[in-house]
Design a protein around this motif. Structure first.
Motif, PDB file in Angstrom:
ATOM      1  N   ASP A 214       1.202   5.585  11.069  1.00  0.00           N
ATOM      2  CA  ASP A 214       0.740   6.744   9.952  1.00  0.00           C
ATOM      3  C   ASP A 214       1.456   6.219   8.649  1.00  0.00           C
ATOM      4  OD1 ASP A 214      -0.654   9.048   8.889  1.00  0.00           O
ATOM      5  OD2 ASP A 214       1.794   9.650   8.647  1.00  0.00           O
ATOM      6  N   MET A 215       2.795   5.898   8.785  1.00  0.00           N
ATOM      7  CA  MET A 215       3.540   5.628   7.636  1.00  0.00           C
ATOM      8  C   MET A 215       2.978   4.329   6.874  1.00  0.00           C
ATOM      9  SD  MET A 215       5.818   7.807   7.058  1.00  0.00           S
ATOM     10  CE  MET A 215       6.411   7.022   5.761  1.00  0.00           C
ATOM     11  N   GLY A 216       2.388   3.498   7.597  1.00  0.00           N
ATOM     12  CA  GLY A 216       1.720   2.456   7.092  1.00  0.00           C
ATOM     13  C   GLY A 216       0.736   2.785   6.441  1.00  0.00           C
ATOM     14  N   LEU A 217      -0.262   3.621   6.889  1.00  0.00           N
ATOM     15  CA  LEU A 217      -1.199   4.168   5.979  1.00  0.00           C
ATOM     16  C   LEU A 217      -0.833   5.016   4.716  1.00  0.00           C
ATOM     17  CD1 LEU A 217      -3.277   5.713   8.908  1.00  0.00           C
ATOM     18  CD2 LEU A 217      -4.118   3.631   7.738  1.00  0.00           C
ATOM     19  N   VAL A 218       0.062   5.561   4.768  1.00  0.00           N
ATOM     20  CA  VAL A 218       0.419   6.346   3.696  1.00  0.00           C
ATOM     21  C   VAL A 218       1.207   5.454   2.697  1.00  0.00           C
ATOM     22  CG1 VAL A 218       2.291   8.009   2.661  1.00  0.00           C
ATOM     23  CG2 VAL A 218       1.065   8.314   5.128  1.00  0.00           C
ATOM     24  N   ALA A 219       2.004   4.485   3.055  1.00  0.00           N
ATOM     25  CA  ALA A 219       2.532   3.300   2.299  1.00  0.00           C
ATOM     26  C   ALA A 219       1.764   2.628   1.517  1.00  0.00           C
ATOM     27  CB  ALA A 219       3.566   2.527   2.972  1.00  0.00           C
ATOM     28  N   ALA A 220       0.457   2.039   1.981  1.00  0.00           N
ATOM     29  CA  ALA A 220      -0.500   1.356   1.655  1.00  0.00           C
ATOM     30  C   ALA A 220      -1.150   2.072   0.378  1.00  0.00           C
ATOM     31  CB  ALA A 220      -1.300   0.997   2.441  1.00  0.00           C
ATOM     32  N   ARG A 221      -1.422   3.390   0.622  1.00  0.00           N
ATOM     33  CA  ARG A 221      -2.136   4.139  -0.217  1.00  0.00           C
ATOM     34  C   ARG A 221      -1.234   4.363  -1.456  1.00  0.00           C
ATOM     35  NH1 ARG A 221      -3.600   8.164   4.535  1.00  0.00           N
ATOM     36  NH2 ARG A 221      -5.655   6.789   5.304  1.00  0.00           N
ATOM     37  N   ARG A 222       0.018   4.237  -1.373  1.00  0.00           N
ATOM     38  CA  ARG A 222       0.909   4.517  -2.420  1.00  0.00           C
ATOM     39  C   ARG A 222       1.110   3.255  -3.156  1.00  0.00           C
ATOM     40  NH1 ARG A 222       2.360   9.471  -4.852  1.00  0.00           N
ATOM     41  NH2 ARG A 222       2.447  10.994  -2.994  1.00  0.00           N
ATOM     42  N   ILE A 223       0.802   2.211  -2.971  1.00  0.00           N
ATOM     43  CA  ILE A 223       0.866   0.716  -3.651  1.00  0.00           C
ATOM     44  C   ILE A 223       0.207   0.877  -4.854  1.00  0.00           C
ATOM     45  CG2 ILE A 223       0.186  -1.408  -3.415  1.00  0.00           C
ATOM     46  CD1 ILE A 223       0.914  -1.581  -0.757  1.00  0.00           C
ATOM     47  N   LYS A 224      -0.789   1.528  -5.100  1.00  0.00           N
ATOM     48  CA  LYS A 224      -1.681   1.704  -6.259  1.00  0.00           C
ATOM     49  C   LYS A 224      -0.803   2.279  -7.445  1.00  0.00           C
ATOM     50  CE  LYS A 224      -4.359   5.754  -5.200  1.00  0.00           C
ATOM     51  NZ  LYS A 224      -5.940   6.244  -4.982  1.00  0.00           N
ATOM     52  N   ASP A 225       0.050   3.351  -6.909  1.00  0.00           N
ATOM     53  CA  ASP A 225       1.022   3.898  -7.806  1.00  0.00           C
ATOM     54  C   ASP A 225       1.881   3.200  -8.529  1.00  0.00           C
ATOM     55  OD1 ASP A 225      -0.439   6.206  -7.489  1.00  0.00           O
ATOM     56  OD2 ASP A 225       0.793   6.955  -5.740  1.00  0.00           O
ATOM     57  N   LEU A 226       2.113   1.935  -7.914  1.00  0.00           N
ATOM     58  CA  LEU A 226       3.277   1.111  -8.503  1.00  0.00           C
ATOM     59  C   LEU A 226       2.728   0.500  -9.632  1.00  0.00           C
ATOM     60  CD1 LEU A 226       4.477  -0.568  -5.124  1.00  0.00           C
ATOM     61  CD2 LEU A 226       5.464   1.031  -6.359  1.00  0.00           C
ATOM     62  N   GLN A 227       1.505   0.366  -9.884  1.00  0.00           N
ATOM     63  CA  GLN A 227       0.892  -0.397 -11.069  1.00  0.00           C
ATOM     64  C   GLN A 227       1.605   0.377 -12.389  1.00  0.00           C
ATOM     65  OE1 GLN A 227      -3.285  -0.198 -10.682  1.00  0.00           O
ATOM     66  NE2 GLN A 227      -3.468  -1.588  -9.089  1.00  0.00           N
ATOM     67  N   LYS A 228       1.832   1.657 -12.189  1.00  0.00           N
ATOM     68  CA  LYS A 228       2.440   2.533 -13.172  1.00  0.00           C
ATOM     69  C   LYS A 228       4.006   2.166 -13.453  1.00  0.00           C
ATOM     70  CE  LYS A 228      -0.784   6.067 -11.906  1.00  0.00           C
ATOM     71  NZ  LYS A 228      -0.980   7.381 -11.219  1.00  0.00           N
ATOM     72  N   THR A 229       4.707   1.768 -12.646  1.00  0.00           N
ATOM     73  CA  THR A 229       6.005   1.716 -12.470  1.00  0.00           C
ATOM     74  C   THR A 229       6.542   0.307 -13.071  1.00  0.00           C
ATOM     75  OG1 THR A 229       6.228   0.201 -10.476  1.00  0.00           O
ATOM     76  CG2 THR A 229       6.157   2.626 -10.311  1.00  0.00           C
ATOM     77  N   GLY A 230       5.740  -0.630 -13.125  1.00  0.00           N
ATOM     78  CA  GLY A 230       6.312  -2.028 -13.921  1.00  0.00           C
ATOM     79  C   GLY A 230       7.118  -2.738 -13.162  1.00  0.00           C
ATOM     80  N   VAL A 231       7.751  -3.848 -13.392  1.00  0.00           N
ATOM     81  CA  VAL A 231       8.592  -4.769 -12.879  1.00  0.00           C
ATOM     82  C   VAL A 231      10.059  -4.084 -12.734  1.00  0.00           C
ATOM     83  CG1 VAL A 231       9.685  -6.878 -12.980  1.00  0.00           C
ATOM     84  CG2 VAL A 231       7.405  -6.716 -13.658  1.00  0.00           C
ATOM     85  N   PHE A 232      10.401  -3.419 -13.590  1.00  0.00           N
ATOM     86  CA  PHE A 232      11.751  -2.757 -13.546  1.00  0.00           C
ATOM     87  C   PHE A 232      11.782  -1.978 -12.322  1.00  0.00           C
ATOM     88  CE2 PHE A 232      14.533   0.993 -14.604  1.00  0.00           C
ATOM     89  CZ  PHE A 232      15.686   0.452 -14.422  1.00  0.00           C
ATOM     90  N   LEU A 233      10.875  -0.971 -11.965  1.00  0.00           N
ATOM     91  CA  LEU A 233      11.377  -0.114 -10.793  1.00  0.00           C
ATOM     92  C   LEU A 233      10.824  -0.910  -9.501  1.00  0.00           C
ATOM     93  CD1 LEU A 233       9.971   3.679 -11.757  1.00  0.00           C
ATOM     94  CD2 LEU A 233      12.263   2.708 -11.087  1.00  0.00           C
ATOM     95  N   ILE A 234      10.007  -1.514  -9.563  1.00  0.00           N
ATOM     96  CA  ILE A 234       9.890  -2.509  -8.331  1.00  0.00           C
ATOM     97  C   ILE A 234      11.069  -3.187  -7.869  1.00  0.00           C
ATOM     98  CG2 ILE A 234       8.221  -4.118  -7.280  1.00  0.00           C
ATOM     99  CD1 ILE A 234       6.024  -3.290  -8.791  1.00  0.00           C
ATOM    100  N   SER A 235      11.588  -3.857  -8.949  1.00  0.00           N
ATOM    101  CA  SER A 235      12.803  -4.581  -8.889  1.00  0.00           C
ATOM    102  C   SER A 235      14.087  -3.787  -8.305  1.00  0.00           C
ATOM    103  CB  SER A 235      13.199  -5.351 -10.229  1.00  0.00           C
ATOM    104  OG  SER A 235      12.202  -6.396 -10.441  1.00  0.00           O
TER     105      SER A 235
END
Length: 322
Positions: A214-235
């Motif tokens: 279930d966590m894999g399902l939830v994490a994958a759905r959240r990946i699209k939100d990372l487009q808003k964070t930029g390189v700084f937050l991912i790093s």
């Protein structure tokens, strides 16, 4: 680094099922876990790990090593939000920086449980009292995060209802069940373990595996939100766990923790909350953007830790404890 450690971790069934959940989202499968079931499994895992920790604490007793470990855990839970806040303020406003800092000052119980399973697979012993450290590290970060908001907002002091904040921080369901199970395990000892072992031990890995699906399902759905964070937050979401783990390992080495305990302590320092702290931040700091503090913790730090971080931290232990 020994690649065998990463391979051994990835080939654990719980981690593979995490990948399966992510894959289901990427290929647009209709796989879905009904909402009440993950909550039930989460409560079960907290109950099982807390009860076992209490039994083990009963066996070992409250020694100087236990006290030092618990003090170090609380110290890190308070320190991590402070220095990460000032790093995050380089790019973010006070509200988002404080919410993310609190998230990374707290812990992920499932990451801890996955690390425990990894140690068990490798036959590396660890002490049950580390569950007490897990319980103590979840709440302080919420308090520190709110203090940071109160100190650094420019539009005047915020009027928090501190009794409600403290109640939510220390009596939220995960902390309450974890601490309660720990106490019951401590009080009932070996007899209680024998009574509940078929439930707390026999089902444990199956429930963990299904929960990580279930966590894999939830994490994958959240990946699209990372487009808003930029390189700084991912790093940030990848590098800060490593920094926190290194600090945790230095503390563990200083106070003489065994290797298994040191790994669990490093994992606690390196993980980020994606349940308790985000829930508290939504209520107390509504100005903060949930897509930032939830997606960084759940879609970046959580997968990084359970796939690469746990074996990476163990490699560091093997390097410096030898």
């Amino acid at each position: 680094m020994d690649a065998n450690l990463i391979v051994s971790n990835i080939l654990n069934p719980p981690v593979l099922f995490f990948f399966l959940g992510m894959t289901a989202v990427f290929v647009k499968s209709d796989l879905e876990i009904p909402a009440p079931i993950p909550k039930l499994f989460s409560l079960y895992l907290l109950f099982a790990i807390g009860f076992k920790g209490g039994v083990e604490l009963m066996k070992s007793g409250v020694t100087q090593e236990v006290v030092l470990t618990l003090f170090a855990a609380m110290l890190m839970a308070c320190a991590v939000p402070i220095y990460t806040f000032f790093i995050l303020r380089l790019k973010l406003d006070t509200y988002d920086a404080a919410a993310i800092a609190a998230t990374y000052g707290s812990i992920s119980a499932v990451t801890f449980i996955t690390a425990s399973a990894f140690l068990s697979e490798l036959g590396i012993a660890f002490d049950g009292y580390m569950v007490a450290a897990l319980a103590l590290m979840e709440s302080p970060a919420i308090i520190v995060g709110l203090i940071l908001v109160n100190l650094f907002t420019t539009d005047g002091k915020r009027d928090f209802s501190w009794p409600e904040v403290l109640r939510d921080a220390f009596l939220n369901s995960s902390v309450f069940l974890l601490v309660g199970s720990l106490v019951i395990g401590f009080l009932t000892g070996e007899h209680g373990w024998q009574v509940l072992e078929p439930f707390t031990q026999g089902m444990f890995y199956g429930v963990l595996t299904f929960f990580l699906l279930d966590m894999g399902l939830v994490a994958a759905r959240r990946i699209k939100d990372l487009q808003k964070t930029g390189v700084f937050l991912i790093s940030f979401a990848i590098l800060i766990p490593i920094v926190n783990a290194v600090i945790g390992l230095a503390i563990a080495k200083t106070i003489g923790m065994a290797q298994g305990d040191a790994l669990l302590f490093a994992v606690l320092c390196a993980s980020a909350s994606y349940i308790a702290v985000p829930a508290a931040m939504r209520l107390t700091v509504p100005e903060a953007n949930p897509s930032l503090y939830v997606s960084t913790a759940l879609a970046v730090t959580f997968p990084f830790n359970i796939i690469v971080g746990i074996p990476l931290y163990l490699y560091g232990i093997n390097l410096f404890w030898s």
